[in-house]
Design an enzyme around this catalytic site. Structure first.
Site, mmCIF file in Angstrom:
data_model
loop_
_atom_site.group_PDB
_atom_site.id
_atom_site.type_symbol
_atom_site.label_atom_id
_atom_site.label_comp_id
_atom_site.label_asym_id
_atom_site.label_seq_id
_atom_site.Cartn_x
_atom_site.Cartn_y
_atom_site.Cartn_z
ATOM 1 N N HIS A 105 34.323 64.163 72.909
ATOM 2 C CA HIS A 105 34.520 65.511 72.365
ATOM 3 C C HIS A 105 35.033 66.443 73.456
ATOM 4 O O HIS A 105 34.605 66.332 74.615
ATOM 5 C CB HIS A 105 33.213 66.064 71.802
ATOM 6 C CG HIS A 105 32.541 65.161 70.824
ATOM 7 N ND1 HIS A 105 33.127 64.775 69.637
ATOM 8 C CD2 HIS A 105 31.332 64.548 70.864
ATOM 9 C CE1 HIS A 105 32.290 63.964 68.987
ATOM 10 N NE2 HIS A 105 31.207 63.805 69.711
ATOM 11 N N GLU A 122 26.259 67.711 72.792
ATOM 12 C CA GLU A 122 25.256 67.296 71.807
ATOM 13 C C GLU A 122 24.107 66.559 72.484
ATOM 14 O O GLU A 122 24.193 66.193 73.657
ATOM 15 C CB GLU A 122 25.895 66.412 70.735
ATOM 16 C CG GLU A 122 26.522 65.140 71.270
ATOM 17 C CD GLU A 122 27.405 64.427 70.235
ATOM 18 O OE1 GLU A 122 27.671 64.977 69.170
ATOM 19 O OE2 GLU A 122 27.839 63.307 70.540
ATOM 20 N N HIS A 180 31.272 58.016 74.377
ATOM 21 C CA HIS A 180 30.013 57.517 73.811
ATOM 22 C C HIS A 180 30.246 56.849 72.460
ATOM 23 O O HIS A 180 31.285 57.036 71.829
ATOM 24 C CB HIS A 180 29.012 58.672 73.635
ATOM 25 C CG HIS A 180 29.495 59.741 72.698
ATOM 26 N ND1 HIS A 180 30.241 60.806 73.128
ATOM 27 C CD2 HIS A 180 29.352 59.906 71.363
ATOM 28 C CE1 HIS A 180 30.527 61.597 72.101
ATOM 29 N NE2 HIS A 180 30.009 61.059 71.008
ATOM 30 N N ARG A 200 38.782 60.038 68.557
ATOM 31 C CA ARG A 200 38.414 58.640 68.363
ATOM 32 C C ARG A 200 39.289 57.782 69.277
ATOM 33 O O ARG A 200 40.507 57.793 69.161
ATOM 34 C CB ARG A 200 38.609 58.280 66.891
ATOM 35 C CG ARG A 200 37.843 57.071 66.406
ATOM 36 C CD ARG A 200 38.066 56.829 64.923
ATOM 37 N NE ARG A 200 37.419 57.808 64.085
ATOM 38 C CZ ARG A 200 38.043 58.542 63.159
ATOM 39 N NH1 ARG A 200 39.335 58.407 62.948
ATOM 40 N NH2 ARG A 200 37.392 59.425 62.431
#
Length: 326
Positions: A105, A122, A180, A200
């Site tokens: 991200h 996150e 991740h 992605r």
């Protein structure tokens, strides 16, 4: 004008190519006719999926409408001044029946420039893990962008990725930029910035029910990736019964674990922020001015800023995440 109270929102259910059944079988949340459920969005200010209040006098109100109406009384003066009518956190449960894509991200700066959006830092709390479950967080050594590309192009990206064995109760903090993926067999509670931007990198050559592969963002990811190596990727903490134990503290959120066998009082009067509860086990009741709000496993509650003190009453005990913006 209705006054604020502890708010529960209608769950938003998302079927995913990698999703499973644990949202129903483990968390006892009914996702209806969907073939599977990969994610539930419990509290969301993402424009395409804004949460709606589930009950009480404000039932049916959207979260952005509540922000417009109540401003700092809902989220805190400092938070409202910074974020306005966008709620700053997104709370999810994620059920990975298969590995998710390897992804990254962008941070605030890159996300603002490319998408006029917030970045996405996150954290994960592992609610339940099948035996042998793993996930990927970061690199197992320092790499350059060129080394990364060489490994990617030769089909050996996994060689430089850090793989972790995972069990229930494990915590991972994932700052924007960390490559991740959530591995097969994991049920995770996620607290993140309000952003739905994912680059992605690799999707295991999967196809959807129409035979199409999902879009990859290999070039976009290059500028987003943090290529450094870190000594620890799993968050270390010491669980303590009947105490609030801090797990993660960053500019975007602070999250603690509460594992209580008895009732307790919480005083948030010194905090200029809303508070989110994510119930992971057991059940309790929020007593606010002798109004009672039941909370059970899988429930998420938003305590508005103007609620300073609550009693959390339980007979069975409970385990939950408590999050706010410090």
């Amino acid at each position: 004008m209705s006054s604020l109270y502890p708010l529960k929102f209608q769950t938003i259910y998302k079927d995913k190519i990698w999703g499973g059944q644990k949202i129903k079988t483990y968390l006892h949340k009914d996702f209806g006719n969907l073939p599977n459920c990969g994610e539930t969005w419990e509290i969301s200010g993402v424009k395409s999926d804004v949460s709606v209040v589930a009950g009480g006098p404000l039932k049916g109100e959207r979260l952005d409408e509540l922000l417009e109406q109540f401003k700092g009384d809902l989220v805190g003066g400092k938070v409202y001044a910074h974020f306005g009518n966008i709620f700053p956190l997104l709370v999810k449960f994620i059920d990975a029946n298969e590995d998710l894509s390897i992804q990254v991200h962008p941070d605030d700066e890159l996300a603002k420039k490319r998408h006029n959006s917030f970045g996405k830092t996150e954290m994960w709390y592992v609610v339940e893990a099948d035996p042998g479950s793993t996930l990927i967080a970061g690199f197992n050594k320092e790499v350059t962008e060129q080394e990364y590309l060489d490994k990617f192009n030769s089909g050996h990206l996994a060689d430089i990725l850090n793989k972790e064995d995972v069990k229930s109760g494990d915590v991972f903090f994932l700052p924007a930029g960390r490559v991740h993926t959530i591995g097969k067999g994991l049920l995770i509670a996620e607290i993140q910035q309000t952003s739905d931007i994912t680059y992605r990198i690799y999707d295991f050559d999967r196809v959807d029910d129409k035979g199409n592969k999902r879009e990859l963002h290999v070039a976009e990811a290059l500028a987003a990736i943090d290529y450094k190596h870190y000594p620890e990727y799993k968050t270390s903490y010491h669980p303590k019964e009947n105490e609030t134990v801090k797990l993660v503290s960053c500019p975007y959120f602070t999250t603690s674990l509460m594992d209580f066998t008895e009732s307790t009082e919480k005083d948030y009067s010194s905090l200029d922020s809303f508070v989110i509860y994510v119930c992971l086990e057991g059940e309790f009741t929020i007593n606010y001015h002798n109004d009672f709000y039941p909370v059970k496993m899988g429930d998420c509650m938003l305590l508005p800023k103007n609620i300073d003190k609550v009693s959390l009453e339980t007979t069975s005990g409970f385990k939950m995440l408590e999050s706010y913006i410090a």
